[in-house]
Design a protein around this motif. Structure first.
Motif, PDB file in Angstrom:
ATOM      1  N   TYR A  90       0.818  -1.023  -0.151  1.00 42.45           N
ATOM      2  CA  TYR A  90      -0.098   0.029  -0.046  1.00 42.45           C
ATOM      3  C   TYR A  90       0.762   1.425  -0.036  1.00 42.45           C
ATOM      4  CZ  TYR A  90      -4.266  -2.667   0.831  1.00 42.45           C
ATOM      5  OH  TYR A  90      -5.327  -3.597   0.523  1.00 42.45           O
ATOM      6  N   SER A  97       2.229   1.907  -3.538  1.00 41.01           N
ATOM      7  CA  SER A  97       1.399   2.374  -4.269  1.00 41.01           C
ATOM      8  C   SER A  97       0.613   3.648  -3.988  1.00 41.01           C
ATOM      9  CB  SER A  97       0.451   1.390  -4.916  1.00 41.01           C
ATOM     10  OG  SER A  97      -0.172   0.576  -3.499  1.00 41.01           O
ATOM     11  N   PHE A 156       2.051  -1.057 -10.642  1.00 43.99           N
ATOM     12  CA  PHE A 156       0.992  -1.791 -10.720  1.00 43.99           C
ATOM     13  C   PHE A 156       0.782  -2.748  -9.429  1.00 43.99           C
ATOM     14  CE2 PHE A 156      -2.254  -5.108 -11.432  1.00 43.99           C
ATOM     15  CZ  PHE A 156      -3.206  -4.467 -12.023  1.00 43.99           C
ATOM     16  N   LEU A 157      -0.254  -2.376  -8.788  1.00 43.38           N
ATOM     17  CA  LEU A 157      -0.484  -3.280  -7.429  1.00 43.38           C
ATOM     18  C   LEU A 157      -1.904  -4.202  -7.908  1.00 43.38           C
ATOM     19  CD1 LEU A 157      -0.303  -4.197  -4.360  1.00 43.38           C
ATOM     20  CD2 LEU A 157      -1.923  -2.215  -3.927  1.00 43.38           C
ATOM     21  N   ALA A 158      -1.551  -5.491  -7.903  1.00 41.31           N
ATOM     22  CA  ALA A 158      -2.884  -6.333  -7.852  1.00 41.31           C
ATOM     23  C   ALA A 158      -3.355  -6.545  -6.548  1.00 41.31           C
ATOM     24  CB  ALA A 158      -2.167  -7.699  -8.450  1.00 41.31           C
ATOM     25  N   PHE A 159      -4.610  -6.064  -6.350  1.00 43.97           N
ATOM     26  CA  PHE A 159      -5.316  -6.224  -5.151  1.00 43.97           C
ATOM     27  C   PHE A 159      -5.504  -7.613  -4.505  1.00 43.97           C
ATOM     28  CE2 PHE A 159      -6.785  -1.939  -3.781  1.00 43.97           C
ATOM     29  CZ  PHE A 159      -5.965  -1.156  -4.834  1.00 43.97           C
ATOM     30  N   PRO A 165      -9.791  -7.363  -4.667  1.00 42.16           N
ATOM     31  CA  PRO A 165     -10.290  -6.256  -5.752  1.00 42.16           C
ATOM     32  C   PRO A 165     -11.754  -5.967  -5.545  1.00 42.16           C
ATOM     33  CG  PRO A 165      -9.321  -8.279  -6.759  1.00 42.16           C
ATOM     34  CD  PRO A 165      -9.307  -8.612  -5.357  1.00 42.16           C
ATOM     35  N   VAL A 166     -11.849  -4.535  -5.631  1.00 41.34           N
ATOM     36  CA  VAL A 166     -13.115  -3.727  -5.387  1.00 41.34           C
ATOM     37  C   VAL A 166     -14.097  -3.960  -6.589  1.00 41.34           C
ATOM     38  CG1 VAL A 166     -13.753  -1.722  -4.772  1.00 41.34           C
ATOM     39  CG2 VAL A 166     -11.486  -2.097  -4.173  1.00 41.34           C
ATOM     40  N   ASN A 212     -15.921  -5.927 -11.434  1.00 43.76           N
ATOM     41  CA  ASN A 212     -15.861  -7.017 -10.629  1.00 43.76           C
ATOM     42  C   ASN A 212     -17.089  -7.443  -9.809  1.00 43.76           C
ATOM     43  OD1 ASN A 212     -12.865  -7.397 -10.514  1.00 43.76           O
ATOM     44  ND2 ASN A 212     -12.548  -5.704  -9.318  1.00 43.76           N
ATOM     45  N   GLU A 259      -7.699  -8.753 -12.554  1.00 45.46           N
ATOM     46  CA  GLU A 259      -6.561  -8.110 -12.108  1.00 45.46           C
ATOM     47  C   GLU A 259      -5.343  -8.470 -13.126  1.00 45.46           C
ATOM     48  OE1 GLU A 259      -8.155  -6.011  -9.788  1.00 45.46           O
ATOM     49  OE2 GLU A 259      -5.909  -6.078  -8.903  1.00 45.46           O
ATOM     50  N   GLN A 313      -5.905  -6.443 -16.292  1.00 47.88           N
ATOM     51  CA  GLN A 313      -5.636  -5.028 -16.133  1.00 47.88           C
ATOM     52  C   GLN A 313      -4.078  -4.773 -16.279  1.00 47.88           C
ATOM     53  OE1 GLN A 313      -7.392  -3.550 -12.568  1.00 47.88           O
ATOM     54  NE2 GLN A 313      -9.404  -4.328 -12.935  1.00 47.88           N
TER      55      GLN A 313
END
Lengths: 251, 446
Positions: free
Chosen positions: A47, A50, A83-86, A89-90, A145, A157, A160
């Protein structure tokens, strides 16, 4: 590519120190894994890099290709190639997956001074990438999502990531909530994106994801620091022995 | 549904305050040119009698506590300049539709399409009211009168008294295209009142669209009578003149298996009150009413009030109220919504949600949800929330490179999605969504 030096971070609201002098360097083209027990600060690291609100950097620095990451807004970091792969994902009801992703791609291109993609170009590109990742074209039309299974969210993700073509990918516990088949699909997607000028930082609890995404270096994180680094065998050692001995050894 | 309201205030009903003095009403009436009426004469006289009994509302009246009626009570509105070049809203322009133009509330036949169309009979109130008898006689003012209990709605009665024009639509089939009412402004101080009457016969279907700029002050009404199995889709989207004072009313009577779907989009406006009163009198009927509101106090004071009353009188009927307001820079939103389930209206499925998204700390939302249920086998739920932008979702979008202001536009559209979903037709829904997006883009960074 990614250089983190002596990073100290605390939670803004709780005055609680999470990262306590973390240093790490990921050269171009390499995959590094970060493993560690719960509460060691792995997610905080992703976190902070990013640009999520709520964290205060009290000391140290982090750069991407020599550019100071910590001074940038999240969207500037993305445009710089991060790039952050969560992990989670929201879901965003009412906003089409395609609209969202095209906005993101073109915002990044604009920030980099590259011509924006036309609808037709974008459509062609996303269809090709989606088919490689076995993502149903119907899924692209749905809201971001919403109604996706755990595996679909993670594949989204990766889609993206494939469309945004970042230089540095951080994957935050991408394996959580995935069954073996879904994990393999995600790993295949990541492996297809490996290249000499793209790097990965794979954050995970478990070694199993690393069977599918072979790391060059494995870091063990504990109490806000990297306590030990080594080759892929370090991950196997964690899997067999747990973190206890390793952490004791590292003091 | 959980109630996570932060600034939502719920109030208990209170005895009405004294009505505004009778001479204030007389002054208000004197400022209007009241029609004598032909077939509507009796309804107008009855409405005037009722209006004199109830008087104009005061700020202490139970249903006017959140919305000050002063500017609606005033004899005349403050004038609003009329731009030299008036343009119709781009909404629905490329649609195959029956376009009817009203200028300051009066029908402009020369600018409108021909009224003749298969499956539908359209007349104008101003002409039809020259005769003593008409099919609309049993409806004009009567749904409004029925909707005056248990809550007084003085401006609705005033509308019945004072409306000179409007449409009388009798739907006998399924017309191949929607009817599109376009309002235009001509004079700066127009104080416009109009009254549409719709009778949808058994199994008939109509889509009614209403857009455009109304006067400095307006008081509009639709009385819709839906026979068995009839279907009415209504989409209203009044164009942005910020200073406008707007009252609008929908009174609907819904018989068995009939369906009413109404959606209203409001962007800008100094003072707006939309009242929707639905009486479901048959079985297996459906009424969905929804609204999306965007208010920016930077354009001037903004106050928007949705006041809804749905009565269930039949078996197995479904109603939904979905109201969403996005407020910034001191904008105010109000929602007063009620579901009344009468004795015997078993298997009722009633749903009500009112939500506000406050984009700063200066805006406010006041909600008064009410349920009154006299049947024991029903499902009714209501919820009201007030919240800010979801920080996690905002971060997610920004982490993909979407600039902050753009990301907020996405999240606002996301917030409004449930209300827009109530628009059945995908194309119409898309057009409304595009209009919302254009407004939001214009109001970025404010």
């Amino acid at each position: 590519m990614l250089k983190i030096n002596n990073l100290h971070v605390k939670l803004e609201e709780e005055d609680k120190q999470i990262l306590k002098g973390l240093s790490l360097e990921v050269p171009a083209g390499q995959v590094h894994a970060v493993m560690g027990p719960n509460g060691s600060g792995k997610s905080t690291l992703s976190y902070v890099l990013s640009g999520r609100d709520g964290y205060e950097v009290t000391e140290g620095e982090a750069t991407l290709d020599g550019n100071d990451l910590l001074d940038m807004e999240p969207e500037e970091r993305a445009a710089a190639g991060l790039f952050l792969a969560f992990q989670y994902p929201v879901e965003i009801p009412g906003v089409g997956n395609m609209t969202f992703l095209r906005t993101a791609v073109n915002a990044q291109r604009k920030a980099r001074g590259v011509a924006e993609m036309s609808s037709a170009e974008f459509l062609k590109a996303i269809r090709a990438k989606a088919s490689e990742l076995q993502i149903d074209a119907e899924m692209l039309k749905r809201p971001v999502n919403v109604g996706f299974s755990g595996g679909e969210k993670k594949r989204n993700e990766i889609l993206q990531m494939a469309m945004l073509e970042p230089r540095m990918c951080i994957m935050d516990e991408t394996d959580s909530g995935l069954d073996v088949d879904a994990m393999r699909l995600v790993a295949d997607g990541v492996n297809a994106l490996r290249s000499p000028d793209r790097s990965f930082l794979v954050i995970t609890h478990y070694q199993r994801l690393l069977n599918h995404i072979q790391p060059d270096v494995v870091h063990i994180m504990s109490n806000g620091r990297i306590v030990k680094s080594g080759g892929p065998e370090l991950a196997l050692q964690v899997e067999e022995e747990g973190y206890g001995d390793l952490l004791a050894e590292a003091g | 549904m959980s109630d996570t309201a932060v600034q939502t205030k719920e109030v208990t009903p209170q005895v009405s305050g004294a009505p505004v003095a009778a001479d204030a009403l007389q002054t208000r009436l004197d400022a209007m040119r009241l029609p004598a009426g032909g077939f509507t004469a009796a309804a107008r006289a009855d409405a005037l009698r009722r209006l004199r009994d109830m008087g104009l509302p005061g700020p202490r009246d139970e249903y006017w506590r959140f919305t000050n009626p002063r500017d609606f009570n005033a004899p005349a509105p403050a004038p609003i300049s009329v731009p030299e070049k008036m343009q119709d809203s781009p909404l629905f322009q490329d649609l195959d539709r029956l376009k009817l133009i009203f200028v300051d509330g009066e029908f402009d036949a020369a600018a409108s399409d021909s009224l003749a169309h298969e499956g539908i009979e359209i007349e104008m109130l101003a002409q039809a009211d020259e005769v003593a008898d008409h099919w609309a006689k049993g409806i004009y003012g009567s749904l409004e009168a029925a909707g005056q209990k248990p809550v007084n709605r003085p401006f609705a009665a005033l509308n019945t008294v004072a409306s000179r024009d409007g449409m009388l639509i009798r739907v006998t089939g399924k017309p191949s295209k929607p009817v599109h009412i376009v309002h235009r402004r001509a004079s700066e101080d127009a104080d416009v009142t109009w009254h549409h009457v719709i009778r949808a016969e058994e199994g008939a279907e109509l889509t009614l669209l209403e857009t455009g700029m109304v006067g400095a002050r307006s008081n509009g009404m639709i009385e819709a009578d839906l026979a068995r199995g009839a279907k009415l889709n209504y989409i209203g989207a009044r164009q942005a003149v910020h200073q406008k004072l707007e009252l609008s009313h929908i009174f609907a009577r819904v018989e068995s298996e009939a369906q009413l779907k109404a959606f209203v989009l409001s962007v800008n406006g100094t003072l707006m009150r939309h009242e929707t009163i639905v009486d479901i009198v048959g079985d297996d009927a459906l009424a969905h009413v929804a609204g999306a509101v965007l208010g920016d106090g930077n354009d001037g004071p903004f106050h928007h009030d949705d006041t809804i009353f749905i009565t269930h009188g039949g078996l197995r009927c479904e109603s939904r109220q979905v109201y969403k307001k996005v407020l910034k820079n001191g904008a105010e939103g109000v929602f007063q919504g009620k579901i009344l389930v009468k004795p015997g209206a078993q298997k009722t499925d009633g749903y009500q949600i009112s939500q506000a998204l406050l984009l700063d700390e200066h805006s406010q939302f006041l909600a008064k949800p009410e349920l009154e249920i006299y049947a024991d086998d029903v499902v009714c739920s209501h919820g009201s929330t007030t919240g800010a932008i979801d920080e996690t979702a905002l971060f997610y979008l920004r982490s993909r490179g979407v600039p902050k202001e753009r990301a907020i536009v996405f999240l606002v559209l996301s917030f409004l999605a449930d209300a827009l979903e109530e628009i059945e037709d995908e194309d119409l829904r898309g057009q409304i969504s595009d209009r919302l997006e254009a407004w939001l883009t214009r109001h970025e960074n404010q």
